[in-house]
Design a protein around this motif. Structure first.
Motif, PDB file in Angstrom:
ATOM      1  N   SER A   1       1.102  -1.237   0.023  1.00  8.12           N
ATOM      2  CA  SER A   1      -0.012  -0.013  -0.187  1.00  8.12           C
ATOM      3  C   SER A   1       0.918   1.330  -0.157  1.00  8.12           C
ATOM      4  N   ILE A   2       0.660   2.181  -0.744  1.00  6.74           N
ATOM      5  CA  ILE A   2       1.120   3.469  -0.963  1.00  6.74           C
ATOM      6  C   ILE A   2       0.183   4.724  -0.552  1.00  6.74           C
ATOM      7  N   ALA A   3       0.166   5.199   0.553  1.00  3.12           N
ATOM      8  CA  ALA A   3      -0.765   6.093   0.879  1.00  3.12           C
ATOM      9  C   ALA A   3      -0.218   7.633   0.632  1.00  3.12           C
ATOM     10  N   LYS A   4      -0.687   8.009  -0.724  1.00  2.00           N
ATOM     11  CA  LYS A   4      -0.522   9.267  -1.121  1.00  2.00           C
ATOM     12  C   LYS A   4      -1.622   9.794  -2.016  1.00  2.00           C
ATOM     13  N   SER A   5      -1.610  11.140  -2.123  1.00  3.51           N
ATOM     14  CA  SER A   5      -2.809  11.620  -2.872  1.00  3.51           C
ATOM     15  C   SER A   5      -2.353  11.381  -4.175  1.00  3.51           C
ATOM     16  N   PHE A   6      -3.583  11.312  -5.187  1.00  6.62           N
ATOM     17  CA  PHE A   6      -3.311  10.992  -6.627  1.00  6.62           C
ATOM     18  C   PHE A   6      -2.389  12.209  -7.331  1.00  6.62           C
ATOM     19  N   ASP A   7      -2.364  13.289  -6.983  1.00  2.91           N
ATOM     20  CA  ASP A   7      -1.625  14.320  -7.522  1.00  2.91           C
ATOM     21  C   ASP A   7       0.109  13.885  -7.250  1.00  2.91           C
ATOM     22  N   ASP A   8       0.401  13.403  -6.044  1.00  2.00           N
ATOM     23  CA  ASP A   8       1.673  13.123  -5.655  1.00  2.00           C
ATOM     24  C   ASP A   8       2.074  11.980  -5.845  1.00  2.00           C
ATOM     25  N   MET A   9       1.352  11.010  -6.233  1.00  6.87           N
ATOM     26  CA  MET A   9       1.657   9.585  -6.659  1.00  6.87           C
ATOM     27  C   MET A   9       2.213   9.482  -8.223  1.00  6.87           C
ATOM     28  N   THR A  10       3.357   8.883  -7.957  1.00  9.13           N
ATOM     29  CA  THR A  10       3.956   8.587  -9.697  1.00  9.13           C
ATOM     30  C   THR A  10       3.284   7.517 -10.295  1.00  9.13           C
ATOM     31  N   SER A  11       3.536   7.556 -11.428  1.00  9.26           N
ATOM     32  CA  SER A  11       2.558   6.486 -12.377  1.00  9.26           C
ATOM     33  C   SER A  11       3.534   5.140 -12.097  1.00  9.26           C
TER      34      SER A  11
ATOM     35  N   TYR B   1      -5.871   6.845  -1.310  1.00  5.59           N
ATOM     36  CA  TYR B   1      -5.443   5.327  -1.894  1.00  5.59           C
ATOM     37  C   TYR B   1      -6.122   5.355  -3.138  1.00  5.59           C
ATOM     38  N   ALA B   2      -5.547   6.233  -4.238  1.00  2.15           N
ATOM     39  CA  ALA B   2      -6.070   5.753  -5.306  1.00  2.15           C
ATOM     40  C   ALA B   2      -5.394   4.506  -5.934  1.00  2.15           C
ATOM     41  N   GLY B   3      -4.130   4.207  -6.012  1.00  2.00           N
ATOM     42  CA  GLY B   3      -3.682   3.163  -6.491  1.00  2.00           C
ATOM     43  C   GLY B   3      -4.089   1.887  -5.567  1.00  2.00           C
ATOM     44  N   TYR B   4      -4.244   2.028  -4.429  1.00  2.00           N
ATOM     45  CA  TYR B   4      -4.566   0.897  -3.515  1.00  2.00           C
ATOM     46  C   TYR B   4      -5.947   0.569  -3.520  1.00  2.00           C
ATOM     47  N   CYS B   5      -7.079   1.278  -3.681  1.00  2.00           N
ATOM     48  CA  CYS B   5      -8.504   1.161  -3.984  1.00  2.00           C
ATOM     49  C   CYS B   5      -8.483   0.567  -5.351  1.00  2.00           C
ATOM     50  N   ALA B   6      -8.038   1.072  -6.341  1.00  2.00           N
ATOM     51  CA  ALA B   6      -8.088   0.430  -7.784  1.00  2.00           C
ATOM     52  C   ALA B   6      -7.517  -0.945  -7.883  1.00  2.00           C
TER      53      ALA B   6
ATOM     54  N   ILE C   1      -6.055  13.498   6.769  1.00  2.00           N
ATOM     55  CA  ILE C   1      -7.371  13.455   6.369  1.00  2.00           C
ATOM     56  C   ILE C   1      -7.806  11.979   5.972  1.00  2.00           C
ATOM     57  N   THR C   2      -6.744  11.376   5.444  1.00  5.23           N
ATOM     58  CA  THR C   2      -6.933   9.488   5.120  1.00  5.23           C
ATOM     59  C   THR C   2      -7.225   9.234   6.716  1.00  5.23           C
ATOM     60  N   ALA C   3      -6.349   9.532   7.493  1.00  2.00           N
ATOM     61  CA  ALA C   3      -6.475   8.764   8.833  1.00  2.00           C
ATOM     62  C   ALA C   3      -7.552   9.013   9.603  1.00  2.00           C
ATOM     63  N   ALA C   4      -8.323  10.208   9.483  1.00  2.76           N
ATOM     64  CA  ALA C   4      -9.643  10.567   9.946  1.00  2.76           C
ATOM     65  C   ALA C   4     -10.736   9.760   9.391  1.00  2.76           C
ATOM     66  N   LEU C   5     -10.497   9.805   8.064  1.00  5.02           N
ATOM     67  CA  LEU C   5     -11.556   9.030   7.345  1.00  5.02           C
ATOM     68  C   LEU C   5     -11.760   7.608   7.499  1.00  5.02           C
ATOM     69  N   LYS C   6     -10.574   7.049   7.626  1.00  5.31           N
ATOM     70  CA  LYS C   6     -10.401   5.415   7.851  1.00  5.31           C
ATOM     71  C   LYS C   6     -11.129   5.064   9.086  1.00  5.31           C
ATOM     72  N   GLN C   7     -11.375   5.998  10.355  1.00  4.39           N
ATOM     73  CA  GLN C   7     -12.053   5.653  11.305  1.00  4.39           C
ATOM     74  C   GLN C   7     -13.522   5.320  11.377  1.00  4.39           C
TER      75      GLN C   7
END
Length: 273
Positions: free
Chosen positions: A92-102, A154-159, A205-211
């Motif tokens: 899992s790589i927890a990054k925003s879609f903007d920050d995540m490399t291809s 989690y764009a990559g992880y969820c996909a 934001i991710t940490a809070a929503l995951k709860q």
């Protein structure tokens, strides 16, 4: 008196996290277990051998089907065909879609989704041998609640995990008449080394929503997962909180998204103040 080995299990990703904990339960249940992982095999086998001597380790990369074919053939020839295959290998790589490399996005797809395909495809001839012996083997995919509902950051992880759930759904249908059962596990956040590493640099934001889906210790999660694996369930979702969340998102998607957006706005406003 030496314990009688009842069944054989293969566990990918068996050197850490959920795969390691499930292996411990299998060994205590008198399974012979072959664990397959990219790293940490020797240390894991040493730890597991304190529970039972009926554990063996193989180094593999789930992205490499040739490697899987070779190691599965060796495991089958030496220790027998599997009654149970658990694919727990994943990242899992927890990054925003903007920050995540291809490359980061594709790595998650390759290991989590394509790796799941490779494991199942390489194991299939050995599972069919078990059927010929009059048994009914089972494939278990470890996906995630993030394969049922989207999660911020989690764009990559969820996909990848949505893909694993879809793969499991199809194999459940296709392998049914071949007498091979399929199950998929969709836990919420589980306290594993992977998650610990995420928390170091992950989005608040991710940490809070995951709860919303809750969090579980690896021991508690695997206790429920193991019970689900031994049952006839296809979809195994540990945690009542997560089951309620995924049910609402499925039955009332518009209501779920409105509540999620409201929660997201509150979190962003709080962090900005």
């Amino acid at each position: 008196m030496k314990k009688k080995i009842s069944k054989t299990a293969w566990v990918t990703g068996g050197s850490s996290g959920i795969g390691l904990e499930l292996t411990k339960r299998l060994l205590k249940d008198q399974y012979q277990v072959c664990i397959f992982a990219h790293v940490g095999i020797q240390q894991a086998v040493k730890e597991l051998s304190e529970i039972s001597s009926t554990v063996n380790g193989f180094e593999v990369d789930v992205q490499n089907e040739s490697s899987l074919n070779e190691q599965f053939a060796q495991a089958s020839a030496t220790f027998g065909t599997p009654d149970l295959l658990i694919n727990s290998a994943g990242i899992s790589i927890a990054k925003s879609f903007d920050d995540m490399t291809s490359q980061e996005f594709e790595r998650q797809i390759q290991i989590n989704l394509v790796g799941s395909r490779n494991v199942a495809h390489a194991a299939l001839p050995h599972l069919k041998q078990k059927v010929q012996q009059g048994k009914r083997p089972k494939i278990v995919f470890i996906a995630s609640a993030a394969g049922l509902v989207g999660c911020y950051g989690y764009a990559g992880y969820c996909a990848s995990k949505f893909g694993v759930v879809g793969l499991a759904e199809v194999l459940r249908m296709e392998l049914r008449n071949q007498k091979i059962d399929v199950a998929v596990v969709c836990p919420p956040e589980v306290d594993t080394p992977l998650v610990t590493e995420e928390h170091k640099n992950g989005s608040p934001i991710t940490a809070a929503l995951k709860q919303l889906g809750g969090s579980m210790s690896v021991h508690t999660a695997c206790k429920e997962i193991y019970q689900g694996i031994l049952s006839n369930k296809f979809m195994i979702i540990p945690s009542v909180q997560t089951r309620i969340l995924t049910k609402i998102s499925s039955l009332l998607p518009n209501v779920y998204r409105k509540q999620l957006d409201r929660k997201l706005d509150q979190i962003i406003e709080r962090l900005a103040s």
